[in-house]
Design an enzyme around this catalytic site. Structure first.
Site, PDB file in Angstrom:
ATOM      1  N   ASP A 256      45.708  24.581 -48.339  1.00 33.13           N
ATOM      2  CA  ASP A 256      45.131  25.177 -49.549  1.00 33.13           C
ATOM      3  C   ASP A 256      44.608  24.028 -50.396  1.00 33.13           C
ATOM      4  O   ASP A 256      45.219  22.953 -50.434  1.00 33.13           O
ATOM      5  CB  ASP A 256      46.186  25.967 -50.328  1.00 33.13           C
ATOM      6  CG  ASP A 256      45.558  26.977 -51.290  1.00 33.13           C
ATOM      7  OD1 ASP A 256      45.668  28.194 -51.035  1.00 33.13           O
ATOM      8  OD2 ASP A 256      44.949  26.541 -52.298  1.00 33.13           O
ATOM      9  N   SER A 257      43.492  24.259 -51.084  1.00 33.83           N
ATOM     10  CA  SER A 257      42.946  23.178 -51.904  1.00 33.83           C
ATOM     11  C   SER A 257      43.773  22.955 -53.163  1.00 33.83           C
ATOM     12  O   SER A 257      43.669  21.926 -53.808  1.00 33.83           O
ATOM     13  CB  SER A 257      41.492  23.481 -52.275  1.00 33.83           C
ATOM     14  OG  SER A 257      41.416  24.741 -52.893  1.00 33.83           O
ATOM     15  N   ALA A 288      39.386  23.667 -47.397  1.00 32.97           N
ATOM     16  CA  ALA A 288      39.399  24.360 -46.106  1.00 32.97           C
ATOM     17  C   ALA A 288      38.202  23.983 -45.247  1.00 32.97           C
ATOM     18  O   ALA A 288      38.333  23.776 -44.041  1.00 32.97           O
ATOM     19  CB  ALA A 288      39.409  25.866 -46.339  1.00 32.97           C
ATOM     20  N   CYS A 346      38.345  39.716 -48.607  1.00 34.87           N
ATOM     21  CA  CYS A 346      38.857  40.620 -49.650  1.00 34.87           C
ATOM     22  C   CYS A 346      37.772  40.884 -50.700  1.00 34.87           C
ATOM     23  O   CYS A 346      38.055  41.366 -51.787  1.00 34.87           O
ATOM     24  CB  CYS A 346      40.123  40.055 -50.288  1.00 34.87           C
ATOM     25  SG  CYS A 346      39.873  38.472 -51.076  1.00 34.87           S
TER      26      CYS A 346
HETATM   27  N1  SAH Z   1      46.416  34.047 -47.796  1.00 32.53           N
HETATM   28  C1  SAH Z   1      47.029  34.117 -49.093  1.00 32.53           C
HETATM   29  C2  SAH Z   1      46.080  34.497 -50.197  1.00 32.53           C
HETATM   30  C3  SAH Z   1      44.893  33.602 -50.303  1.00 32.53           C
HETATM   31  S1  SAH Z   1      44.279  33.503 -51.930  1.00 32.53           S
HETATM   32  C4  SAH Z   1      48.216  35.093 -49.060  1.00 32.53           C
HETATM   33  O1  SAH Z   1      48.487  35.698 -48.026  1.00 32.53           O
HETATM   34  O2  SAH Z   1      48.869  35.235 -50.072  1.00 32.53           O
HETATM   35  C5  SAH Z   1      43.066  32.282 -51.753  1.00 32.53           C
HETATM   36  C6  SAH Z   1      43.582  30.859 -51.769  1.00 32.53           C
HETATM   37  O3  SAH Z   1      42.513  30.032 -51.360  1.00 32.53           O
HETATM   38  C7  SAH Z   1      44.016  30.324 -53.123  1.00 32.53           C
HETATM   39  O4  SAH Z   1      45.343  29.865 -53.052  1.00 32.53           O
HETATM   40  C8  SAH Z   1      43.066  29.169 -53.432  1.00 32.53           C
HETATM   41  O5  SAH Z   1      43.711  28.048 -54.025  1.00 32.53           O
HETATM   42  C9  SAH Z   1      42.592  28.801 -52.050  1.00 32.53           C
HETATM   43  N2  SAH Z   1      41.263  28.187 -51.977  1.00 32.53           N
HETATM   44  C10 SAH Z   1      40.148  28.514 -52.652  1.00 32.53           C
HETATM   45  N3  SAH Z   1      39.110  27.763 -52.254  1.00 32.53           N
HETATM   46  C11 SAH Z   1      39.573  26.925 -51.291  1.00 32.53           C
HETATM   47  C12 SAH Z   1      38.984  25.915 -50.479  1.00 32.53           C
HETATM   48  N4  SAH Z   1      37.693  25.611 -50.566  1.00 32.53           N
HETATM   49  N5  SAH Z   1      39.773  25.287 -49.602  1.00 32.53           N
HETATM   50  C13 SAH Z   1      41.088  25.578 -49.468  1.00 32.53           C
HETATM   51  N6  SAH Z   1      41.693  26.531 -50.227  1.00 32.53           N
HETATM   52  C14 SAH Z   1      40.956  27.193 -51.112  1.00 32.53           C
END
Ligand code: SAH
Length: 402
Positions: A256-257, A288, A346
């Site tokens: 996660d970023s 990501a 989503c």
């Molecule tokens: N899969 C999670 C929900 C994801 S929410 C669950 O089951 O609960 C989306 C997440 O993506 C957030 O935590 C956000 O910090 C992260 N995010 C957003 N942009 C990103 C990027 N470019 N690289 C990595 N993580 C990212």
């Protein structure tokens, strides 16, 4: 009080059609006139909606914007504390039917907006605490009534209600909502989902603190995890990671970023596993796209892609589809043969078909042989009002990649 004391907003001729089919939104263009400042009608007020012939169609919350009224009832009803108590009791009855309040599960969505005939309202339950989120001024003004009705729901076990609407209410409404407890206070932050435990940070976390909408999909992942090297992209609280470890994954890497998300994931792994079992897990605070670009092919044989909504509105659809295609392409390109890809969107603005097309394009670009094993959606505590198909937002595919 009688419903006749609610002001009437009249529809233009022919504009009652969608309401007669119970669609819960009245667009501003459907009204003969949008009430102005001297009308005495304020944002968040309860109004009666009338057809052009004067027939009362129902009652709803008035709001300034493209959606002018969110319908609360298709009858000339009174919207008072009994109204909310009864709607919430119906919502809880459904969750009981679904078997979501059990000794091994106390995290679920109790109110899913239009899906529970309460447009503009979200309530997620984490053990003894309910997190209430208003998306409309009307629900903001009803927050105290709603909070008290929640703690009075028989057998629901809700003792605390935290109100969290600082980022969900229309900014222009100048409501200045404060995130705070309306009833009770901080209790435990640990919620149980399918026998696994999670710290839920409703104070600082995203949305209400946890994504309960992935519960069923995480359970499916658990079944496929044994012996696999798993990559969980966009891990947030580490929901998929914990289920995967519980399912016997050989290793789980979470990305996660946000450093905060990564530490939440680590905390949730420690909450469920001892040091030895937890040693299968590693987390990375990284972007990501970069991680996927740099990773070596064949490193993982199960990949989860659950990004944030790339399209928050219709105007962003094209770029969002490109984003979905790009991350899915990398996953197809690099996943080990015989690998499983769990991929999600989503974004409400993106349809099932559009998402599938983006994933299809990514697969074709990679040249891999890909089959769809499962088509996933949101769980039953996020019901879709059949008259409001827009309520279906979560889409997922489980793919077998040869
Ligand atoms: N899969 C999670 C929900 C994801 S929410 C669950 O089951 O609960 C989306 C997440 O993506 C957030 O935590 C956000 O910090 C992260 N995010 C957003 N942009 C990103 C990027 N470019 N690289 C990595 N993580 C990212």
């Amino acid at each position: 009080m009688t419903s006749t004391s609610y002001p009437i907003l009249r529809l233009r001729r022919g504009k009652e059609e969608s309401l007669d089919r119970f669609h819960p939104w009245v667009f501003s263009g459907a009204l003969t006139e949008m009430p102005g400042e001297d009308s005495g009608i304020e944002e968040g007020d309860i109004v009666r909606v009338a057809a052009s012939d004067g027939r009362i169609i129902g009652v709803g919350h008035f709001q300034i914007g493209s959606i002018a009224v969110r319908m609360l009832d298709f009858a000339d009803s009174i919207v008072d504390s009994d109204f909310f108590a009864s709607r919430l009791a119906q919502a809880y009855a459904l969750r009981r039917t679904l078997g979501l309040r059990r000794p091994d599960n106390n995290a679920f969505r109790l109110v899913h907006g239009e899906g529970d005939f309460l447009p503009g309202l979200i309530v997620d339950v984490y053990g003894p605490t309910a997190v209430l989120q208003a998306h409309s001024p009307g629900m903001h003004f009803a927050r105290d009534i709603i909070a008290h009705a929640l703690v009075e729901l028989p057998d629901a076990g809700i003792r605390n209600v935290y109100y969290k609407s600082e980022t969900t209410l229309p900014y222009k409404a100048h409501l200045d909502p404060q995130n705070d407890y309306i009833v009770g206070g901080f209790d435990t932050d640990i919620a149980t989902e399918n026998g696994l435990r999670f710290h839920v940070d409703w104070l600082r976390g995203q949305k209400t603190g946890f994504f309960v909408d992935q519960r069923d999909n995480r359970e499916l992942l658990r079944r496929y995890s044994a012996g696999r090297r798993v990559l969980n992209m966009f891990c947030y609280t580490g929901g998929f990671s914990v289920y995967s470890l519980a399912g016997g994954a050989e290793s789980v890497h979470s990305v996660d970023s946000s450093a905060k998300a990564v530490s939440l994931t680590d905390a949730n792994v420690s909450l469920n596993f001892d040091a030895e079992a937890g040693a299968r897990h590693r987390s990375y605070a990284e972007d990501a796209f970069k991680f996927l670009d740099n990773m070596e092919a064949g490193t993982y044989d199960l990949i989860v892609l659950d990004p944030p909504a790339f399209a928050k509105h219709r105007g962003a659809i094209r770029n969002a589809l490109r984003g979905y295609q790009r991350i899915n392409f990398r996953a197809f390109e690099k996943i080990a043969p015989g690998g499983l890809l769990f991929t999600f969107s989503c974004s409400q603005a993106i349809s099932k078909e559009q998402f599938r097309l983006a994933v299809f394009s990514a697969a074709a670009q990679s040249g891999r042989r890909v089959r769809i094993l499962h088509q996933l959606t949101q769980p039953a505590d996020h019901p879709v009002n059949i008259y409001h198909p827009e309520g279906e937002y979560l889409k997922g595919l489980v793919l077998y990649v040869e």
